[in-house]
Design a protein around this motif. Structure first.
Motif, PDB file in Angstrom:
ATOM      1  N   GLU A   1     -29.408 100.555 -58.237  1.00 36.64           N
ATOM      2  CA  GLU A   1     -29.713 100.199 -56.805  1.00 36.64           C
ATOM      3  C   GLU A   1     -28.987  99.223 -56.557  1.00 36.64           C
ATOM      4  N   CYS A   2     -28.515  97.858 -56.299  1.00 34.03           N
ATOM      5  CA  CYS A   2     -26.773  96.751 -56.609  1.00 34.03           C
ATOM      6  C   CYS A   2     -26.283  97.430 -56.348  1.00 34.03           C
ATOM      7  N   GLU A   3     -25.338  98.420 -56.876  1.00 29.63           N
ATOM      8  CA  GLU A   3     -24.752  98.556 -56.422  1.00 29.63           C
ATOM      9  C   GLU A   3     -23.849  99.844 -56.008  1.00 29.63           C
ATOM     10  N   LYS A   4     -25.342  99.934 -55.776  1.00 30.29           N
ATOM     11  CA  LYS A   4     -25.504 101.604 -54.495  1.00 30.29           C
ATOM     12  C   LYS A   4     -25.982 100.887 -53.115  1.00 30.29           C
ATOM     13  N   ARG A   5     -26.443  99.593 -53.256  1.00 31.44           N
ATOM     14  CA  ARG A   5     -26.034  98.799 -51.579  1.00 31.44           C
ATOM     15  C   ARG A   5     -24.571  98.480 -51.304  1.00 31.44           C
ATOM     16  N   ASP A   6     -24.299  97.884 -52.334  1.00 28.52           N
ATOM     17  CA  ASP A   6     -22.379  96.633 -52.583  1.00 28.52           C
ATOM     18  C   ASP A   6     -22.617  96.494 -51.185  1.00 28.52           C
ATOM     19  N   PRO A   7     -23.432  95.531 -50.557  1.00 26.32           N
ATOM     20  CA  PRO A   7     -23.345  94.879 -48.997  1.00 26.32           C
ATOM     21  C   PRO A   7     -21.409  94.608 -49.425  1.00 26.32           C
ATOM     22  N   LYS A   8     -21.249  93.926 -49.662  1.00 26.75           N
ATOM     23  CA  LYS A   8     -20.057  93.042 -49.526  1.00 26.75           C
ATOM     24  C   LYS A   8     -18.273  93.944 -50.299  1.00 26.75           C
ATOM     25  N   GLY A   9     -19.297  95.139 -51.510  1.00 29.75           N
ATOM     26  CA  GLY A   9     -18.047  95.543 -51.535  1.00 29.75           C
ATOM     27  C   GLY A   9     -17.702  94.907 -53.296  1.00 29.75           C
ATOM     28  N   LEU A  10     -18.148  94.427 -53.491  1.00 31.23           N
ATOM     29  CA  LEU A  10     -18.144  92.911 -54.791  1.00 31.23           C
ATOM     30  C   LEU A  10     -18.686  94.092 -56.057  1.00 31.23           C
ATOM     31  N   TYR A  11     -18.904  95.018 -56.083  1.00 29.86           N
ATOM     32  CA  TYR A  11     -18.944  95.839 -57.081  1.00 29.86           C
ATOM     33  C   TYR A  11     -18.095  96.832 -57.144  1.00 29.86           C
ATOM     34  N   LYS A  12     -17.195  97.551 -56.240  1.00 31.55           N
ATOM     35  CA  LYS A  12     -16.531  98.248 -56.646  1.00 31.55           C
ATOM     36  C   LYS A  12     -15.359  97.258 -56.656  1.00 31.55           C
TER      37      LYS A  12
ATOM     38  N   TYR B   1     -26.446  87.964 -66.533  1.00 28.94           N
ATOM     39  CA  TYR B   1     -28.219  87.630 -65.934  1.00 28.94           C
ATOM     40  C   TYR B   1     -29.470  87.764 -65.956  1.00 28.94           C
ATOM     41  N   GLU B   2     -29.742  86.431 -66.512  1.00 25.18           N
ATOM     42  CA  GLU B   2     -30.697  86.279 -67.308  1.00 25.18           C
ATOM     43  C   GLU B   2     -32.051  86.299 -66.106  1.00 25.18           C
ATOM     44  N   GLU B   3     -32.993  86.929 -66.891  1.00 31.73           N
ATOM     45  CA  GLU B   3     -33.941  87.201 -65.634  1.00 31.73           C
ATOM     46  C   GLU B   3     -35.337  86.736 -66.308  1.00 31.73           C
ATOM     47  N   PRO B   4     -35.814  85.620 -65.026  1.00 29.77           N
ATOM     48  CA  PRO B   4     -36.799  84.222 -64.749  1.00 29.77           C
ATOM     49  C   PRO B   4     -37.365  84.541 -66.288  1.00 29.77           C
ATOM     50  N   ASP B   5     -37.910  83.456 -67.282  1.00 30.82           N
ATOM     51  CA  ASP B   5     -39.159  83.541 -67.874  1.00 30.82           C
ATOM     52  C   ASP B   5     -39.943  83.934 -67.661  1.00 30.82           C
ATOM     53  N   GLN B   6     -40.835  82.872 -66.277  1.00 29.43           N
ATOM     54  CA  GLN B   6     -41.988  82.883 -65.718  1.00 29.43           C
ATOM     55  C   GLN B   6     -41.504  82.268 -64.518  1.00 29.43           C
ATOM     56  N   PRO B   7     -41.509  83.604 -63.313  1.00 28.36           N
ATOM     57  CA  PRO B   7     -41.045  82.920 -62.138  1.00 28.36           C
ATOM     58  C   PRO B   7     -42.788  83.145 -61.402  1.00 28.36           C
ATOM     59  N   GLU B   8     -42.657  82.070 -60.375  1.00 29.99           N
ATOM     60  CA  GLU B   8     -44.313  82.018 -59.641  1.00 29.99           C
ATOM     61  C   GLU B   8     -44.479  83.669 -58.740  1.00 29.99           C
ATOM     62  N   ILE B   9     -43.206  83.934 -58.070  1.00 26.92           N
ATOM     63  CA  ILE B   9     -42.773  85.034 -57.407  1.00 26.92           C
ATOM     64  C   ILE B   9     -42.250  85.874 -57.791  1.00 26.92           C
ATOM     65  N   ILE B  10     -42.105  87.688 -58.133  1.00 24.06           N
ATOM     66  CA  ILE B  10     -41.426  88.395 -58.322  1.00 24.06           C
ATOM     67  C   ILE B  10     -41.689  89.667 -57.023  1.00 24.06           C
ATOM     68  N   VAL B  11     -40.762  89.992 -56.578  1.00 23.27           N
ATOM     69  CA  VAL B  11     -40.663  91.355 -55.744  1.00 23.27           C
ATOM     70  C   VAL B  11     -39.586  91.690 -55.653  1.00 23.27           C
ATOM     71  N   GLU B  12     -39.987  92.875 -56.215  1.00 31.78           N
ATOM     72  CA  GLU B  12     -38.915  94.211 -56.423  1.00 31.78           C
ATOM     73  C   GLU B  12     -38.769  94.773 -55.042  1.00 31.78           C
ATOM     74  N   THR B  13     -37.010  94.701 -55.090  1.00 30.36           N
ATOM     75  CA  THR B  13     -36.678  95.114 -53.520  1.00 30.36           C
ATOM     76  C   THR B  13     -36.500  97.155 -53.796  1.00 30.36           C
ATOM     77  N   ASP B  14     -35.857  97.009 -54.791  1.00 29.86           N
ATOM     78  CA  ASP B  14     -36.053  98.557 -55.531  1.00 29.86           C
ATOM     79  C   ASP B  14     -37.392  99.786 -54.712  1.00 29.86           C
ATOM     80  N   LYS B  15     -37.941  98.575 -54.361  1.00 33.77           N
ATOM     81  CA  LYS B  15     -39.452  99.271 -54.399  1.00 33.77           C
ATOM     82  C   LYS B  15     -40.345  98.992 -52.817  1.00 33.77           C
ATOM     83  N   GLN B  16     -39.385  97.519 -52.988  1.00 37.59           N
ATOM     84  CA  GLN B  16     -40.922  97.570 -52.059  1.00 37.59           C
ATOM     85  C   GLN B  16     -39.813  97.242 -50.607  1.00 37.59           C
ATOM     86  N   SER B  17     -40.457  97.348 -49.658  1.00 35.28           N
ATOM     87  CA  SER B  17     -39.931  97.474 -48.251  1.00 35.28           C
ATOM     88  C   SER B  17     -39.601  95.911 -48.662  1.00 35.28           C
TER      89      SER B  17
END
Length: 198
Positions: A136-147, A164-180
């Motif tokens: 999804e990040c690649e699809k968005r590619d707002p700065k053309g960096l993935y390309k 990219y190492e996902e956080p062990d115990q973040p205080e908040i998780i927002v899933e921007t590919d599922k949430q607005s």
């Protein structure tokens, strides 16, 4: 080389005095996630909500910081570490000033994020994992960096060449590919209210 002949000079006005003046807790909201996950977008929206609520805040964006303070750093692992160290120290100063500080940096390594957390007092570091699938990040590619990364124009790109190492115990998780954006923003604001930051 470390400075040796220095002494911390304290003043009469302390962090708690500034927090009384601003009428809110000061802390760091650390937005971490892949490029294109929505870190900066969310930080901008949360900053506006805080401003509208009369809360003193300031936003430190990874790209913006590289225009000035960190313009001498590359994206090699050692420079990425220094990038985070510097912004961690700046964030600590903002927290001492009584400001709710929004930091949006990819910050791919858990050890670096932990280093910043260790600079601050308990409950002053709020790790927000802006979770979004790589495709999804690649699809968005707002700065053309993935390309560019896929074409070999950019090396050491997080998610493609570098981990990219996902956080062990973040205080908040927002899933921007599922949430607005609005849903994610509201989730963060609810956390801040529930935990008496604002």
């Amino acid at each position: 080389m470390k400075s040796k002949n220095i002494t911390w000079h304290s003043g009469h006005v302390q962090k708690k005095n500034r927090q009384t003046l601003t009428k809110n807790k000061s802390a760091v909201l650390w937005f971490t996630g892949l490029s294109g996950s929505g870190k900066s977008t969310l930080a901008v929206e949360v900053e506006k909500k805080l401003f509208d609520a009369g809360v003193l805040s300031y936003r430190l964006d990874g790209d913006n910081i590289r225009y000035g303070l960190n313009k001498d750093l590359s994206f090699r692992p050692e420079d990425r570490k220094e990038n985070i160290r510097r912004i961690g120290e700046v964030s600590k100063l903002f927290v001492d000033a009584g400001i709710l500080t929004l930091v949006s940096f990819i910050s791919p390594y858990q050890t670096d994020r932990n280093m910043v957390r260790a600079l601050l007092e308990k409950d002053e570091f709020i790790e927000i994992y802006v979770k979004c699938d790589l495709s999804e990040c690649e699809k968005r590619d707002p700065k053309g960096l993935y390309k560019k990364a896929r074409n070999g124009e950019i090396g050491q790109f997080t998610g493609i060449h570098s981990p990219y190492e996902e956080p062990d115990q973040p205080e908040i998780i927002v899933e921007t590919d599922k949430q607005s954006v609005n849903e994610s923003t509201q989730q963060i604001m609810k956390f801040l209210k529930k935990n008496n930051y604002i």
